[in-house]
Design an enzyme around this catalytic site. Structure first.
Site, PDB file in Angstrom:
ATOM      1  N   CYS A  61       0.816  -1.209   0.000  1.00  0.00           N
ATOM      2  CA  CYS A  61       0.000   0.000   0.000  1.00  0.00           C
ATOM      3  C   CYS A  61       0.854   1.265   0.000  1.00  0.00           C
ATOM      4  O   CYS A  61       1.991   1.247   0.465  1.00  0.00           O
ATOM      5  CB  CYS A  61      -0.872   0.020   1.243  1.00  0.00           C
ATOM      6  SG  CYS A  61      -1.710  -1.534   1.539  1.00  0.00           S
ATOM      7  N   TRP A  86      -3.332  -2.356  -1.450  1.00  0.00           N
ATOM      8  CA  TRP A  86      -3.035  -3.623  -2.118  1.00  0.00           C
ATOM      9  C   TRP A  86      -3.642  -4.682  -1.204  1.00  0.00           C
ATOM     10  O   TRP A  86      -3.158  -4.914  -0.099  1.00  0.00           O
ATOM     11  CB  TRP A  86      -1.520  -3.783  -2.256  1.00  0.00           C
ATOM     12  CG  TRP A  86      -1.083  -5.096  -2.800  1.00  0.00           C
ATOM     13  CD1 TRP A  86      -0.628  -6.180  -2.086  1.00  0.00           C
ATOM     14  CD2 TRP A  86      -1.041  -5.493  -4.163  1.00  0.00           C
ATOM     15  NE1 TRP A  86      -0.311  -7.199  -2.924  1.00  0.00           N
ATOM     16  CE2 TRP A  86      -0.553  -6.817  -4.205  1.00  0.00           C
ATOM     17  CE3 TRP A  86      -1.370  -4.861  -5.363  1.00  0.00           C
ATOM     18  CZ2 TRP A  86      -0.373  -7.518  -5.398  1.00  0.00           C
ATOM     19  CZ3 TRP A  86      -1.200  -5.567  -6.553  1.00  0.00           C
ATOM     20  CH2 TRP A  86      -0.704  -6.874  -6.557  1.00  0.00           C
ATOM     21  N   HIS A 140      25.013 -37.510 -19.435  1.00  0.00           N
ATOM     22  CA  HIS A 140      24.071 -38.054 -20.422  1.00  0.00           C
ATOM     23  C   HIS A 140      23.907 -37.120 -21.623  1.00  0.00           C
ATOM     24  O   HIS A 140      22.966 -37.278 -22.401  1.00  0.00           O
ATOM     25  CB  HIS A 140      22.716 -38.328 -19.760  1.00  0.00           C
ATOM     26  CG  HIS A 140      22.801 -39.321 -18.639  1.00  0.00           C
ATOM     27  ND1 HIS A 140      23.048 -40.661 -18.849  1.00  0.00           N
ATOM     28  CD2 HIS A 140      22.737 -39.156 -17.300  1.00  0.00           C
ATOM     29  CE1 HIS A 140      23.100 -41.294 -17.683  1.00  0.00           C
ATOM     30  NE2 HIS A 140      22.919 -40.393 -16.722  1.00  0.00           N
ATOM     31  N   LYS A 162       4.555  -8.784 -18.295  1.00  0.00           N
ATOM     32  CA  LYS A 162       4.474  -9.199 -16.884  1.00  0.00           C
ATOM     33  C   LYS A 162       3.395 -10.252 -16.705  1.00  0.00           C
ATOM     34  O   LYS A 162       3.555 -11.212 -15.982  1.00  0.00           O
ATOM     35  CB  LYS A 162       4.194  -7.972 -16.012  1.00  0.00           C
ATOM     36  CG  LYS A 162       4.124  -8.273 -14.510  1.00  0.00           C
ATOM     37  CD  LYS A 162       5.469  -8.695 -13.989  1.00  0.00           C
ATOM     38  CE  LYS A 162       5.462  -9.116 -12.547  1.00  0.00           C
ATOM     39  NZ  LYS A 162       6.613  -9.973 -12.212  1.00  0.00           N
ATOM     40  N   GLU A 208      16.015 -21.741 -12.583  1.00  0.00           N
ATOM     41  CA  GLU A 208      15.588 -20.353 -12.365  1.00  0.00           C
ATOM     42  C   GLU A 208      16.738 -19.379 -12.665  1.00  0.00           C
ATOM     43  O   GLU A 208      16.526 -18.329 -13.264  1.00  0.00           O
ATOM     44  CB  GLU A 208      15.079 -20.197 -10.925  1.00  0.00           C
ATOM     45  CG  GLU A 208      14.760 -18.782 -10.466  1.00  0.00           C
ATOM     46  CD  GLU A 208      13.667 -18.074 -11.267  1.00  0.00           C
ATOM     47  OE1 GLU A 208      13.068 -18.680 -12.164  1.00  0.00           O
ATOM     48  OE2 GLU A 208      13.453 -16.875 -11.007  1.00  0.00           O
ATOM     49  N   ARG A 231       3.827   1.422  -6.726  1.00  0.00           N
ATOM     50  CA  ARG A 231       3.840   0.315  -5.770  1.00  0.00           C
ATOM     51  C   ARG A 231       2.755  -0.712  -6.094  1.00  0.00           C
ATOM     52  O   ARG A 231       2.780  -1.820  -5.563  1.00  0.00           O
ATOM     53  CB  ARG A 231       3.607   0.853  -4.346  1.00  0.00           C
ATOM     54  CG  ARG A 231       4.696   1.784  -3.875  1.00  0.00           C
ATOM     55  CD  ARG A 231       4.283   2.508  -2.607  1.00  0.00           C
ATOM     56  NE  ARG A 231       4.311   1.663  -1.423  1.00  0.00           N
ATOM     57  CZ  ARG A 231       5.321   1.581  -0.565  1.00  0.00           C
ATOM     58  NH1 ARG A 231       6.397   2.299  -0.759  1.00  0.00           N
ATOM     59  NH2 ARG A 231       5.260   0.800   0.491  1.00  0.00           N
ATOM     60  N   ASN A 246      -0.843  -0.037   6.282  1.00  0.00           N
ATOM     61  CA  ASN A 246      -0.114  -0.944   5.384  1.00  0.00           C
ATOM     62  C   ASN A 246       0.413  -2.074   6.254  1.00  0.00           C
ATOM     63  O   ASN A 246       0.911  -1.818   7.346  1.00  0.00           O
ATOM     64  CB  ASN A 246       1.045  -0.207   4.717  1.00  0.00           C
ATOM     65  CG  ASN A 246       1.906  -1.137   3.888  1.00  0.00           C
ATOM     66  OD1 ASN A 246       1.414  -2.131   3.345  1.00  0.00           O
ATOM     67  ND2 ASN A 246       3.187  -0.837   3.788  1.00  0.00           N
ATOM     68  N   GLY A 247       0.304  -3.309   5.801  1.00  0.00           N
ATOM     69  CA  GLY A 247       0.849  -4.432   6.575  1.00  0.00           C
ATOM     70  C   GLY A 247      -0.238  -5.417   6.955  1.00  0.00           C
ATOM     71  O   GLY A 247      -1.326  -5.425   6.373  1.00  0.00           O
ATOM     72  N   GLU A 291      16.034 -14.132 -19.732  1.00  0.00           N
ATOM     73  CA  GLU A 291      15.033 -13.062 -19.777  1.00  0.00           C
ATOM     74  C   GLU A 291      15.666 -11.684 -19.834  1.00  0.00           C
ATOM     75  O   GLU A 291      15.210 -10.821 -20.568  1.00  0.00           O
ATOM     76  CB  GLU A 291      14.187 -13.078 -18.491  1.00  0.00           C
ATOM     77  CG  GLU A 291      13.120 -14.114 -18.427  1.00  0.00           C
ATOM     78  CD  GLU A 291      12.234 -13.904 -17.204  1.00  0.00           C
ATOM     79  OE1 GLU A 291      12.735 -14.062 -16.074  1.00  0.00           O
ATOM     80  OE2 GLU A 291      11.049 -13.584 -17.379  1.00  0.00           O
ATOM     81  N   LYS A 348      16.376 -16.464 -15.510  1.00  0.00           N
ATOM     82  CA  LYS A 348      16.589 -15.034 -15.223  1.00  0.00           C
ATOM     83  C   LYS A 348      17.588 -14.440 -16.222  1.00  0.00           C
ATOM     84  O   LYS A 348      17.412 -13.343 -16.730  1.00  0.00           O
ATOM     85  CB  LYS A 348      17.115 -14.829 -13.796  1.00  0.00           C
ATOM     86  CG  LYS A 348      16.083 -14.941 -12.727  1.00  0.00           C
ATOM     87  CD  LYS A 348      15.208 -13.723 -12.608  1.00  0.00           C
ATOM     88  CE  LYS A 348      13.739 -13.905 -12.746  1.00  0.00           C
ATOM     89  NZ  LYS A 348      12.955 -15.003 -12.814  1.00  0.00           N
TER      90      LYS A 348
HETATM   91  C1  AGP Z   1       9.535 -14.883 -14.561  1.00  0.00           C
HETATM   92  O1  AGP Z   1      10.610 -14.062 -14.375  1.00  0.00           O
HETATM   93  C2  AGP Z   1       8.626 -14.621 -15.649  1.00  0.00           C
HETATM   94  N1  AGP Z   1       8.602 -13.393 -16.214  1.00  0.00           N
HETATM   95  C3  AGP Z   1       7.617 -15.664 -16.021  1.00  0.00           C
HETATM   96  O2  AGP Z   1       8.270 -16.863 -16.219  1.00  0.00           O
HETATM   97  C4  AGP Z   1       6.466 -15.859 -15.002  1.00  0.00           C
HETATM   98  O3  AGP Z   1       6.966 -16.459 -13.843  1.00  0.00           O
HETATM   99  C5  AGP Z   1       5.360 -16.703 -15.645  1.00  0.00           C
HETATM  100  O4  AGP Z   1       4.865 -16.037 -16.763  1.00  0.00           O
HETATM  101  C6  AGP Z   1       4.246 -17.003 -14.682  1.00  0.00           C
HETATM  102  O5  AGP Z   1       3.623 -15.854 -14.234  1.00  0.00           O
HETATM  103  P1  AGP Z   1       2.621 -15.908 -13.018  1.00  0.00           P
HETATM  104  O6  AGP Z   1       3.380 -16.345 -11.808  1.00  0.00           O
HETATM  105  O7  AGP Z   1       2.095 -14.504 -12.888  1.00  0.00           O
HETATM  106  O8  AGP Z   1       1.537 -16.882 -13.366  1.00  0.00           O
END
Ligand code: AGP
Length: 614
Positions: free
Chosen positions: A2, A75, A507, A609, A484, A27, A101-102, A491, A488
């Site tokens: 928030c 939020w 393998h 996003k 992961e 935010r 907030n919290g 991406e 990262k």
């Molecule tokens: C992660 O860095 C991503 N941009 C992407 O893989 C994301 O995690 C995926 O699209 C799932 O999104 P969500 O958690 O909002 O469902």
């Protein structure tokens, strides 16, 4: 999280507050509201949705002139994002207005107590409790600041509170515990804000409040005490950021800010999970213990980073509960004709709650009579609305496209789910569950320790910035961490990166190892003795083929040192919790490398996003 603004001075408060709320929009929020102290008492307005909706309300019904007030962008944590749950919350006599907030951890107990005393609640929020508590306290202590301190002493959890009292015009009160609050000092006016962006347009002089402190601002004075009223010393500082940097808390990128918010995100996700009987409780579980006892198979579905959180979850779920658990990409799930019935629990994981692949998968699961529990960071989004049960992560809004605090809080929520199953099914004794919860409570500090070492990672990124291909190896829960780390990097830095289970090296993947290829290796804690030894052999194997090895290894484990070009130390934590600390250097590395390559870290090319198409 928030956004909060408080103002007292000589300008029209509504303009200052709405301007501050706009600067805090970054935010993320789902509703907004404002309350002013006027000659005729509190005047307030609030509205679900974006601030433009609140603007509309204020234009249609302008609030009376005032130079003192509070504002809030919410939020949602407790209760849906609607007009009623939006802040400010008022007491029944409309003397007090509160923004918060919290998470107030003991709000259920306080709410019962207030209801027994005849107080009626209009919202589903934990925040409204504060307005009624303060109203009650004022019956015994006429000074609002004293009464407010007494209220703060009763609250548990995390809170930033900002309050105005119609009978004490020209005074705004604030308090904080485990949640930020900053004072802005002006000439003949003072401000409160959840961060400096709230008031940066008017002053660059700020005071950061310490833990468990209460502040009283008037136009000419700022008085800070602890919750008992003892004066505390404060230090002013000058904010030398411009408005856009202030929005990112002084960080270059939202992603970096969010990486640094992870200790708080984990702590918040753990907050309020223990009931008065000492047992684990999950607020929006909505599935009875009987229904959970019927579950004989769990299928976790998710996409991208959330899928990797699911891969970590599998280890914890099976180890702690002995319930078979599969993990599957949401985009593949419904096309393979999975075997589902009412004893299958499908657990979806989604930060946004809007990912179309995941949404379609849970719809399919429910059609097949499976029950669906969703782990989600966005209250009121579609996936939790369409699920039988929800566990909300409390990471606060994630703005950067690359998920960071979303991931760690998802992993924590998965652990909580696994422990809850262990409790319900009797797979673990209460004291065993408590021991793991105690370990989890120490994780925010451990993550902070990793963040404090960010410089080492930055230097490493500098040295590796010309490499066009980088590998990541892991075993056990280190395997999803490796995946992961590679995701990262892909991406953000647009570098070819791949994560492998280290046992798979021989393998096939070992064929791509050549001179100078950087290989990050997530070394399991020595508690997993066999695995630890095996990964040491893997490091030797790739090194023998010319790889440049970077070992992420727990403190005190020197077995990898002879075979590593770089060693990144991780705090010692139990094996199953290691992803929570091991992922962080990889996030920092990707962020820094992308920065050095001149990429837009928050908005990487070709990515969105929220992926709302299949
Ligand atoms: C992660 O860095 C991503 N941009 C992407 O893989 C994301 O995690 C995926 O699209 C799932 O999104 P969500 O958690 O909002 O469902």
């Amino acid at each position: 999280m928030c956004g909060i603004v408080g103002y007292v001075g000589s300008r029209p408060a509504v303009d200052v507050i709405m301007g501050g709320l706009r600067r805090l929009e970054y935010r993320g929020y789902d509703s907004g509201g404002v309350a002013l102290v006027t000659a005729n008492g509190i005047a307030s307005a609030k509205k679900a949705g974006k601030l433009v909706n609140l603007d509309g309300v204020l234009q249609e019904n302008p609030l009376p002139a005032s130079t003192t007030g509070v504002g809030h962008t919410r939020w949602a944590t407790h209760g849906a994002p609607n007009d009623i749950n939006a802040h400010p919350h008022l007491d029944a006599s409309e003397r007090i207005a509160v923004v918060h907030n919290g998470i107030i951890e003991n709000f259920a107990v306080l709410r019962d107590e207030l209801e027994d005393a005849g107080y009626d609640f209009v919202s589903e929020t934990d925040s409204e409790t504060v307005a009624h508590l303060l109203h009650r306290e004022l019956q015994n202590r006429p000074d609002v600041t004293e009464a407010f301190r007494a209220v703060c002493r009763r609250l548990e959890g995390a809170f930033t509170l900002v309050v105005v009292d119609a009978q004490t015009p020209g005074r705004v009160l604030g308090a904080r515990r485990n949640s930020p609050l900053v004072v802005g000092r002006g000439e003949g006016e003072n401000f409160l804000g959840s961060d400096v962006a709230a008031f940066i347009e008017y002053t660059h002089t700020a005071i950061e409040l310490g833990q468990d402190q209460v502040v009283e601002i008037t136009a000419d004075a700022v008085v800070v005490t602890d919750f008992d009223g003892q004066p505390v010393s404060t230090k002013e500082y000058t904010v030398d950021w411009d408005v856009s940097a202030a929005e990112k808390g002084g960080y270059d990128w939202f992603m970096l800010k969010e990486i640094h918010e992870q200790p708080q995100a984990i702590a918040d996700t753990l907050l309020g999970r223990i009931g008065t009987d000492g047992r684990l409780q999950l607020d929006e579980m909505r599935l009875s213990d009987g229904e959970l006892r019927e579950v004989d198979k769990i299928i976790v579905i998710a996409c991208g980073t959330s899928y990797y959180a699911g891969m970590v979850a599998k280890y914890a779920i099976e180890h702690w509960t002995r319930i078979p658990c599969e993990v599957e990409l949401a985009s593949e799930f419904r096309y393979r004709d999975p075997i589902l019935d009412h004893t299958t629990l499908v657990v979806s994981i989604s930060q946004s709650g809007e990912t179309m692949d995941t949404l379609m998968a849970i719809r399919y699961a429910r059609e097949q009579r499976a029950r669906v529990l969703s782990i989600c960071n966005t209250n009121g989004s579609t996936i939790p609305r369409e699920s039988d049960a929800v566990i909300y992560t409390h990471a606060g809004p994630e703005i950067a496209v690359a998920s960071t605090k979303g991931f760690l809080s998802q992993v924590v929520a998965c652990y909580l789910l696994a422990l809850y199953f262990a409790q319900v099914k009797g797979a673990k004794y209460g004291d065993e569950i408590q021991l793991i919860l105690d370990e989890l409570a120490r994780i925010p500090q451990a993550v902070q320790q990793v963040l404090d070492n960010a410089d080492q990672i930055h230097k490493l990124a500098d040295r590796l910035s010309s490499n066009r291909s980088i590998m990541f190896l892991g075993r056990h829960v280190g395997y999803p961490v490796a995946l992961e780390g590679a995701l990262k990097l892909k991406e953000l830095a647009y570098v070819h990166a791949e994560g492998f289970a280290a046992g798979e090296l021989k393998h096939g993947p070992i064929a791509v190892i050549e001179d100078g290829v950087p290989v990050f290796v997530v070394v399991p804690p020595r508690a997993r003795d066999q695995l630890q030894e095996k990964i040491v052999s893997n490091i030797q194997e790739v090194r023998a083929r010319g790889a440049r090895t970077i070992a992420l290894v727990e403190e005190g484990d020197d077995t990898v040192v002879p075979y590593s070009d770089d060693v990144i130390r991780l705090p010692r934590v139990p094996t199953l919790l290691q992803p929570l600390v091991a992922t962080v250097p990889l996030q920092l590395f990707a962020c820094e490398l992308a920065t050095q390559l001149g990429h837009d870290v928050d908005q990487p090319r070709n990515l969105a996003k929220s992926v709302t198409v299949e």
